[in-house]
Motif scaffolding. Sequence first.
Motif, PDB file in Angstrom:
ATOM      1  N   GLU A   1      -3.016 -52.952 -60.147  1.00  0.00           N
ATOM      2  CA  GLU A   1      -2.935 -54.286 -60.752  1.00  0.00           C
ATOM      3  C   GLU A   1      -3.104 -54.142 -62.263  1.00  0.00           C
ATOM      4  O   GLU A   1      -3.959 -53.395 -62.729  1.00  0.00           O
ATOM      5  N   ALA A   2      -2.272 -54.850 -63.003  1.00  0.00           N
ATOM      6  CA  ALA A   2      -2.326 -54.764 -64.466  1.00  0.00           C
ATOM      7  C   ALA A   2      -2.365 -56.163 -65.068  1.00  0.00           C
ATOM      8  O   ALA A   2      -1.885 -57.128 -64.464  1.00  0.00           O
ATOM      9  N   ASP A   3      -2.938 -56.255 -66.246  1.00  0.00           N
ATOM     10  CA  ASP A   3      -2.961 -57.509 -66.995  1.00  0.00           C
ATOM     11  C   ASP A   3      -1.703 -57.603 -67.834  1.00  0.00           C
ATOM     12  O   ASP A   3      -1.316 -56.640 -68.489  1.00  0.00           O
ATOM     13  N   VAL A   4      -1.058 -58.762 -67.814  1.00  0.00           N
ATOM     14  CA  VAL A   4       0.091 -59.000 -68.694  1.00  0.00           C
ATOM     15  C   VAL A   4      -0.485 -59.408 -70.044  1.00  0.00           C
ATOM     16  O   VAL A   4      -1.132 -60.451 -70.162  1.00  0.00           O
ATOM     17  N   VAL A   5      -0.285 -58.576 -71.064  1.00  0.00           N
ATOM     18  CA  VAL A   5      -0.865 -58.833 -72.382  1.00  0.00           C
ATOM     19  C   VAL A   5       0.147 -59.397 -73.364  1.00  0.00           C
ATOM     20  O   VAL A   5      -0.206 -59.761 -74.474  1.00  0.00           O
ATOM     21  N   GLY A   6       1.405 -59.464 -72.966  1.00  0.00           N
ATOM     22  CA  GLY A   6       2.414 -60.030 -73.851  1.00  0.00           C
ATOM     23  C   GLY A   6       3.807 -59.843 -73.287  1.00  0.00           C
ATOM     24  O   GLY A   6       4.005 -59.206 -72.252  1.00  0.00           O
ATOM     25  N   VAL A   7       4.744 -60.429 -73.986  1.00  0.00           N
ATOM     26  CA  VAL A   7       6.160 -60.272 -73.648  1.00  0.00           C
ATOM     27  C   VAL A   7       6.890 -60.048 -74.962  1.00  0.00           C
ATOM     28  O   VAL A   7       6.815 -60.867 -75.872  1.00  0.00           O
TER      29      VAL A   7
ATOM     30  N   VAL B   1       0.031 -58.508 -62.670  1.00  0.00           N
ATOM     31  CA  VAL B   1       1.229 -58.055 -61.982  1.00  0.00           C
ATOM     32  C   VAL B   1       0.952 -56.668 -61.406  1.00  0.00           C
ATOM     33  O   VAL B   1       0.136 -55.921 -61.945  1.00  0.00           O
ATOM     34  N   ARG B   2       1.636 -56.350 -60.308  1.00  0.00           N
ATOM     35  CA  ARG B   2       1.515 -55.006 -59.731  1.00  0.00           C
ATOM     36  C   ARG B   2       2.431 -54.065 -60.508  1.00  0.00           C
ATOM     37  O   ARG B   2       3.570 -54.400 -60.816  1.00  0.00           O
ATOM     38  N   VAL B   3       1.912 -52.879 -60.801  1.00  0.00           N
ATOM     39  CA  VAL B   3       2.634 -51.893 -61.598  1.00  0.00           C
ATOM     40  C   VAL B   3       2.645 -50.568 -60.849  1.00  0.00           C
ATOM     41  O   VAL B   3       1.614 -50.123 -60.340  1.00  0.00           O
TER      42      VAL B   3
ATOM     43  N   PRO C   1       6.247 -70.382 -66.099  1.00  0.00           N
ATOM     44  CA  PRO C   1       4.944 -70.587 -65.465  1.00  0.00           C
ATOM     45  C   PRO C   1       4.977 -70.056 -64.032  1.00  0.00           C
ATOM     46  O   PRO C   1       5.907 -70.289 -63.285  1.00  0.00           O
ATOM     47  N   GLY C   2       3.972 -69.318 -63.682  1.00  0.00           N
ATOM     48  CA  GLY C   2       3.893 -68.774 -62.336  1.00  0.00           C
ATOM     49  C   GLY C   2       4.583 -67.431 -62.166  1.00  0.00           C
ATOM     50  O   GLY C   2       4.519 -66.838 -61.093  1.00  0.00           O
ATOM     51  N   ALA C   3       5.270 -66.956 -63.213  1.00  0.00           N
ATOM     52  CA  ALA C   3       5.942 -65.654 -63.108  1.00  0.00           C
ATOM     53  C   ALA C   3       4.914 -64.545 -62.916  1.00  0.00           C
ATOM     54  O   ALA C   3       5.144 -63.596 -62.176  1.00  0.00           O
ATOM     55  N   PHE C   4       3.773 -64.670 -63.598  1.00  0.00           N
ATOM     56  CA  PHE C   4       2.680 -63.712 -63.459  1.00  0.00           C
ATOM     57  C   PHE C   4       1.414 -64.491 -63.123  1.00  0.00           C
ATOM     58  O   PHE C   4       0.691 -64.915 -64.016  1.00  0.00           O
ATOM     59  N   PRO C   5       1.168 -64.699 -61.825  1.00  0.00           N
ATOM     60  CA  PRO C   5      -0.030 -65.460 -61.440  1.00  0.00           C
ATOM     61  C   PRO C   5      -1.289 -64.826 -62.014  1.00  0.00           C
ATOM     62  O   PRO C   5      -1.484 -63.613 -61.940  1.00  0.00           O
TER      63      PRO C   5
END
Length: 142
Positions: A40-46, A94-96, A86-90
């Motif tokens: 499991e990873a944290d989404v820190v940006g796009v 996200v799983r990596v 919204p909801g793309a990355f609850p």
Amino acid sequence: MWWEWGLCGVFVLLLVAIGIGEGHDAWRKFRLSTRGEWIEADVVGVREDDDGEGGARFYPVVAFTPPGSDRVVAESPHYKTYPPGPGAFPDDRVRVLYDPLEPERIELHGYRGDGLVKTGVTVLLLFGCAVFVLVAKVFTAP
């Protein structure tokens, strides 16, 4: 007729060079799929990028800490042409799939690129075409 052999040689070299590049890509995908681990990873940006034709590409950037290792921040090598809604990355998670030997090499769940089978078939077709061109030239030579 010497120019035909030269043209044939250039074409075959081009096919082989592209095939080697695709083969390297297939090998990396194979290694990631066989020794990769899910975390499991944290989404820190796009990161938003331009595709050169006025369209946009959106690459998620994630951070995770593999067991027994330091924190890794990595960008997805694959993109989507629309921003994550919204909801793309609850919960911004996200799983990596990552490579324990090269943790920066990742694939995000839902952001997979061309599969191993497709890349492998491309390699076989490229090398097959190169062999076909050579054999056809040899057997049609006067």
